[in-house]
Design a protein around this motif. Sequence first.
Motif, mmCIF file in Angstrom:
data_model
loop_
_atom_site.group_PDB
_atom_site.id
_atom_site.type_symbol
_atom_site.label_atom_id
_atom_site.label_comp_id
_atom_site.label_asym_id
_atom_site.label_seq_id
_atom_site.Cartn_x
_atom_site.Cartn_y
_atom_site.Cartn_z
ATOM 1 N N CYS A 360 -40.869 -72.623 -17.967
ATOM 2 C CA CYS A 360 -42.214 -72.544 -17.371
ATOM 3 C C CYS A 360 -43.339 -72.849 -18.359
ATOM 4 N N LEU A 361 -43.090 -73.754 -19.295
ATOM 5 C CA LEU A 361 -44.170 -74.137 -20.224
ATOM 6 C C LEU A 361 -45.138 -75.034 -19.470
ATOM 7 N N ALA A 362 -46.373 -74.627 -19.374
ATOM 8 C CA ALA A 362 -47.340 -75.437 -18.619
ATOM 9 C C ALA A 362 -48.749 -75.179 -19.108
ATOM 10 N N LEU A 363 -49.522 -76.246 -19.098
ATOM 11 C CA LEU A 363 -50.949 -76.125 -19.418
ATOM 12 C C LEU A 363 -51.761 -76.721 -18.295
ATOM 13 N N HIS A 364 -52.906 -76.124 -18.059
ATOM 14 C CA HIS A 364 -53.828 -76.685 -17.081
ATOM 15 C C HIS A 364 -54.182 -78.109 -17.536
ATOM 16 N N TYR A 367 -56.780 -78.924 -20.126
ATOM 17 C CA TYR A 367 -56.687 -78.351 -21.476
ATOM 18 C C TYR A 367 -55.490 -78.899 -22.252
ATOM 19 N N ARG A 368 -54.954 -80.021 -21.785
ATOM 20 C CA ARG A 368 -53.809 -80.609 -22.502
ATOM 21 C C ARG A 368 -54.279 -81.469 -23.666
ATOM 22 N N GLY A 369 -53.341 -81.805 -24.519
ATOM 23 C CA GLY A 369 -53.633 -82.760 -25.598
ATOM 24 C C GLY A 369 -54.373 -82.138 -26.770
ATOM 25 N N GLN A 370 -54.427 -80.830 -26.864
ATOM 26 C CA GLN A 370 -55.089 -80.212 -28.028
ATOM 27 C C GLN A 370 -54.158 -79.203 -28.689
ATOM 28 N N GLN A 371 -52.865 -79.534 -28.577
ATOM 29 C CA GLN A 371 -51.830 -78.767 -29.271
ATOM 30 C C GLN A 371 -51.661 -77.339 -28.756
ATOM 31 N N ARG A 372 -52.175 -77.060 -27.578
ATOM 32 C CA ARG A 372 -51.945 -75.712 -27.047
ATOM 33 C C ARG A 372 -50.479 -75.580 -26.634
ATOM 34 N N GLY A 373 -49.901 -76.694 -26.141
ATOM 35 C CA GLY A 373 -48.490 -76.687 -25.771
ATOM 36 C C GLY A 373 -47.647 -76.308 -26.989
ATOM 37 N N LEU A 374 -48.018 -76.924 -28.122
ATOM 38 C CA LEU A 374 -47.301 -76.649 -29.364
ATOM 39 C C LEU A 374 -47.473 -75.179 -29.769
ATOM 40 N N THR A 397 -37.050 -82.304 -16.571
ATOM 41 C CA THR A 397 -36.824 -83.589 -15.914
ATOM 42 C C THR A 397 -37.754 -84.663 -16.485
ATOM 43 N N ARG A 398 -38.963 -84.282 -16.852
ATOM 44 C CA ARG A 398 -39.953 -85.301 -17.190
ATOM 45 C C ARG A 398 -40.573 -85.154 -18.580
ATOM 46 N N THR A 399 -40.158 -84.138 -19.314
ATOM 47 C CA THR A 399 -40.878 -83.874 -20.562
ATOM 48 C C THR A 399 -39.949 -83.973 -21.775
ATOM 49 N N THR A 400 -38.823 -84.652 -21.584
ATOM 50 C CA THR A 400 -37.799 -84.715 -22.634
ATOM 51 C C THR A 400 -38.385 -85.151 -23.976
ATOM 52 N N HIS A 401 -39.189 -86.217 -23.939
ATOM 53 C CA HIS A 401 -39.638 -86.771 -25.216
ATOM 54 C C HIS A 401 -40.571 -85.843 -25.965
ATOM 55 N N TRP A 402 -41.359 -85.105 -25.213
ATOM 56 C CA TRP A 402 -42.254 -84.143 -25.874
ATOM 57 C C TRP A 402 -41.416 -83.155 -26.680
ATOM 58 N N PHE A 403 -40.312 -82.673 -26.070
ATOM 59 C CA PHE A 403 -39.472 -81.688 -26.765
ATOM 60 C C PHE A 403 -38.664 -82.335 -27.899
HETATM 61 C C1 LIG Z 1 -45.942 -80.668 -21.903
HETATM 62 C C2 LIG Z 1 -47.224 -79.901 -22.092
HETATM 63 C C3 LIG Z 1 -46.953 -78.412 -22.070
HETATM 64 C C4 LIG Z 1 -47.802 -80.277 -23.465
HETATM 65 O O1 LIG Z 1 -48.979 -79.535 -23.719
HETATM 66 P P1 LIG Z 1 -50.178 -80.109 -24.635
HETATM 67 O O2 LIG Z 1 -51.048 -78.986 -25.080
HETATM 68 O O3 LIG Z 1 -50.852 -81.241 -23.958
HETATM 69 O O4 LIG Z 1 -49.359 -80.630 -25.861
HETATM 70 P P2 LIG Z 1 -49.815 -81.096 -27.248
HETATM 71 O O5 LIG Z 1 -51.301 -81.188 -27.374
HETATM 72 O O6 LIG Z 1 -49.114 -80.251 -28.245
HETATM 73 O O7 LIG Z 1 -49.191 -82.565 -27.239
HETATM 74 C C5 LIG Z 1 -49.823 -83.625 -26.561
HETATM 75 C C6 LIG Z 1 -49.016 -84.885 -26.759
HETATM 76 O O8 LIG Z 1 -47.842 -84.810 -25.955
HETATM 77 C C7 LIG Z 1 -47.750 -85.962 -25.148
HETATM 78 N N1 LIG Z 1 -47.111 -85.641 -23.896
HETATM 79 C C8 LIG Z 1 -47.594 -84.894 -22.881
HETATM 80 N N2 LIG Z 1 -46.702 -84.844 -21.885
HETATM 81 C C9 LIG Z 1 -45.642 -85.565 -22.276
HETATM 82 C C10 LIG Z 1 -44.408 -85.902 -21.663
HETATM 83 N N3 LIG Z 1 -44.097 -85.470 -20.447
HETATM 84 N N4 LIG Z 1 -43.539 -86.640 -22.362
HETATM 85 C C11 LIG Z 1 -43.833 -87.091 -23.599
HETATM 86 N N5 LIG Z 1 -45.003 -86.818 -24.226
HETATM 87 C C12 LIG Z 1 -45.892 -86.064 -23.559
HETATM 88 C C13 LIG Z 1 -49.207 -86.386 -24.946
HETATM 89 O O9 LIG Z 1 -49.287 -87.753 -24.592
HETATM 90 C C14 LIG Z 1 -49.797 -86.117 -26.303
HETATM 91 O O10 LIG Z 1 -49.448 -87.152 -27.175
HETATM 92 P P3 LIG Z 1 -50.492 -87.724 -28.262
HETATM 93 O O11 LIG Z 1 -50.875 -86.532 -29.099
HETATM 94 O O12 LIG Z 1 -49.710 -88.740 -28.978
HETATM 95 O O13 LIG Z 1 -51.610 -88.251 -27.459
HETATM 96 C C15 LIG Z 1 -48.289 -80.257 -21.036
HETATM 97 O O14 LIG Z 1 -48.473 -81.645 -21.038
HETATM 98 C C16 LIG Z 1 -47.915 -79.820 -19.625
HETATM 99 O O15 LIG Z 1 -48.273 -78.730 -19.207
HETATM 100 N N6 LIG Z 1 -47.214 -80.689 -18.897
HETATM 101 C C17 LIG Z 1 -46.818 -80.408 -17.533
HETATM 102 C C18 LIG Z 1 -45.744 -79.333 -17.474
HETATM 103 C C19 LIG Z 1 -44.483 -79.702 -18.206
HETATM 104 O O16 LIG Z 1 -44.068 -80.832 -18.276
HETATM 105 N N7 LIG Z 1 -43.874 -78.670 -18.786
HETATM 106 C C20 LIG Z 1 -42.615 -78.748 -19.435
HETATM 107 C C21 LIG Z 1 -41.632 -78.325 -18.424
HETATM 108 S S1 LIG Z 1 -40.042 -78.170 -19.064
#
Ligand SMILES: CC(C)(COP(=O)(O)OP(=O)(O)OC[C@H]1O[C@@H](n2cnc3c(N)ncnc32)[C@H](O)[C@@H]1OP(=O)(O)O)[C@@H](O)C(=O)NCCC(=O)NCCS
Length: 438
Positions: A360-364, A367-374, A397-403
């Motif tokens: 359940c990792l999620a950001l509004h 407010y994304r893109g400012q490292q709050r997810g991190l 399903t859709r966030t593999t690369h972020w992780f």
């Molecule tokens: C994934 C999520 C939590 C990241 O939060 P965030 O605060 O925006 O993350 P960060 O600021 O640390 O990172 C932002 C970077 O991640 C990238 N990114 C965001 N979503 C991504 C995805 N689905 N796949 C790959 N990269 C992604 C952004 O493009 C950005 O890249 P940049 O810095 O090169 O521009 C947020 O985008 C989110 O809530 N997404 C929808 C819910 C979701 O996918 N949750 C995970 C479920 S398992």
Amino acid sequence: MTDFGNYVRWFRSSSPYIHAHRGKTFVVMFGGEALLDPAFPHLIHDIALLHGLGIRLVLVHGLRPQIEMRLNDKGIVCRYHPNGLRITDARALECVKEAAGVARVEIEALFSLGVAESPMAGLRLSTTSGNFVLAKPVGVVDGIDLQHTGEVRGVKSEAIHAQLDTGSIVVLSPLGYSPTGEVFNLRAEEIATAVAGALKADKLLILTESPCQVQNTSKTLPHLTDNEATELLAQGAFAPDIADHVRAAVSATGQGVDRVHLIDRHIDGALLLELFTREGVGTLISAAPFEQLRPARLEDIAGILELIEPLEQEGILVKRPREKLEMEIGDFIVIERDGLVIGCAALHPFPQQHTGELACLALHPEYRGQQRGLRLLNHIENQARQLGLKSLFLLTTRTTHWFLEKGFQLTDFASLPLQRRQCLNYKRNSKVLIKWLT
Ligand SMILES: CC(C)(COP(=O)(O)OP(=O)(O)OC[C@H]1O[C@@H](n2cnc3c(N)ncnc32)[C@H](O)[C@@H]1OP(=O)(O)O)[C@@H](O)C(=O)NCCC(=O)NCCS
């Protein structure tokens, strides 16, 4: 069409705030200068709009220029104590009472406007004033008798709440009444802070004559904790009028008011911009930091649901019934910003297997893109380490690369704990990722 698009986007972006403010109690204070401003009716329209959105409102107005004008007209010299308080003798008190009467009638008249084509068309708003503030004399200070200048002795908070319950807007003038039947002139700010504290108001909004800036700078301070505000006051960082407001704000937070906003009233729609936009236009002073990452509480459930429901609908997150969320709330952390839940994540531990699931990792979206997810991820990883877990896994399903970029590796279902595999929805075809915690 483009304008329509902007309008719809703007309206949608304000919806979290509309939900968050409904049913809340706000005390709004403005000086007598605001009443004299030709733009004052616009402020009243904005206040009427807040009322229409379900906010319970108490207005506290000042009267300083009005009292001074009356004293001048009567040829009475206005006298002040060196501490800045007016010395209210009997003739000055007459001026205070007259000015208060006129101000209230004018405010009531503006709230009564409801003709077609006006911003308040069709509204039938009621205002209430009364002897809600109890006062006592300030007395003799440094050998000078302040006479009818008083200070707050108490607030009839239940009576004010009863009026708010009926849908009235409560309007308070800078007057207080003593049990001996006397009237005292009080500072509007003292009334506003005392009333906000006594009502346990959710916000105190102080409309100021200038923005809250450190002297000789041109940037309005976006937010301050009360400790930071106290430090800046001690350094003499503010101009005297702003220092007074900041002092009032610190006093209000000390009396249990969570958030005090100082807003430059000269900005058109300042109240609306402060309350319904992401960054606002004023300065928020609060006891707790403006934005904080903290364990979730049951009261956060509505906010978490609002955050995750759109993602569930898109299939990004697995649907999570409210009851499940209530049961698992202890596993959640949230990022709260100005009272709104803007981010969340959960750690479901599997202690026997020395692993845990990040869920359940999620950001509004705003407010994304400012490292709050991190930040959320780092916090969950630290929690997992503290629990002695050796790894963290998740399904996505859709966030593999972020992780993957955060050190996770792809793995297969077989590496998940058996209990977790038994309740998997294989149809989602999720990817499984794991990170070894060092
Ligand atoms: C994934 C999520 C939590 C990241 O939060 P965030 O605060 O925006 O993350 P960060 O600021 O640390 O990172 C932002 C970077 O991640 C990238 N990114 C965001 N979503 C991504 C995805 N689905 N796949 C790959 N990269 C992604 C952004 O493009 C950005 O890249 P940049 O810095 O090169 O521009 C947020 O985008 C989110 O809530 N997404 C929808 C819910 C979701 O996918 N949750 C995970 C479920 S398992």
